[in-house]
Design a protein around this motif. Sequence first.
Motif: not given
Length: 287
Positions: A178-180, A184-185, A190-191
């Motif tokens: 879940t954290l990964s 990733s989201t 951000r990018e």
Amino acid sequence: MNAKTVLPAVGMTAVSMVLTLAVVVMWLGTAMPWPVAVVVGLGIDGGWLATLAYERRLAAQGDHSNAVTVVGWSFGLIATGVLIAHALTEESAGAWLAVAWLPIAAKALWLVHGLWERTALTGEALDAIQGIQQEARDEAAVARARLRAEAATEETRLTAVTQAGARVAHVQAKTADTLSRAWSTLETAREGEDTGRALTSVTTRVTPGVTPRWELPVWGPTEPVPAFALESAGALTDEALDALVDQIRHSETPALSYREMAARFRSAGHSASEVRLRTAWKRVVAA
């Protein structure tokens, strides 16, 4: 109890003596007068019976004579030899050979009876031995049951620990996944190309040439509210701080710990950094 071994030995001896006498009379009666054959047969049986009686007397006294034993076995072998020799001269040799072993068998039964007597125990001794054996069996059974119970308990504990560890590992793996995904989201956001443009709509300008920040509407005339002036108390000198720490520390008996002293120091409205307060505590304790 002796009848279990003495009766077979007596019966076998009687049959062997009668058979030996009959064979000697039938076999030698053709070559010499039958009274002489009877004397020869009785001599063999008498010598055997005499040595047997003497062996029994010595056994009753707890003694033993190798010479008497050898003589007794010699008479038994002579009787057996006579029976074998007679069987070989008869047409039905197999039937006579089938009973030729009776003298040796009789001697063997008397040997077994002697061993029985030398190893016989009283009823009290047998009861004591049975009690000891039963106690040992009981202790062994209890020990086996205890070991099985401990093994089952340990197996249950290991199973529970293993299952709990598996559940913890599953939760940790799920949380990490879940954290990964969340990271990733966030990284994707951000990018993204429109991230800066979206941020500047609610924050200060971060990129030239984009939409200015969004402001709340003004509904009427406003007056600026002056900020509260925070007047900080004057900082304590090292001497004053040391005296105050020592006073709070010795306010109770036994002396307060650093954690208790610090809590009372701050609850009393005094102000000092953690570094200065701990340094003053060390100076007071070392004094």
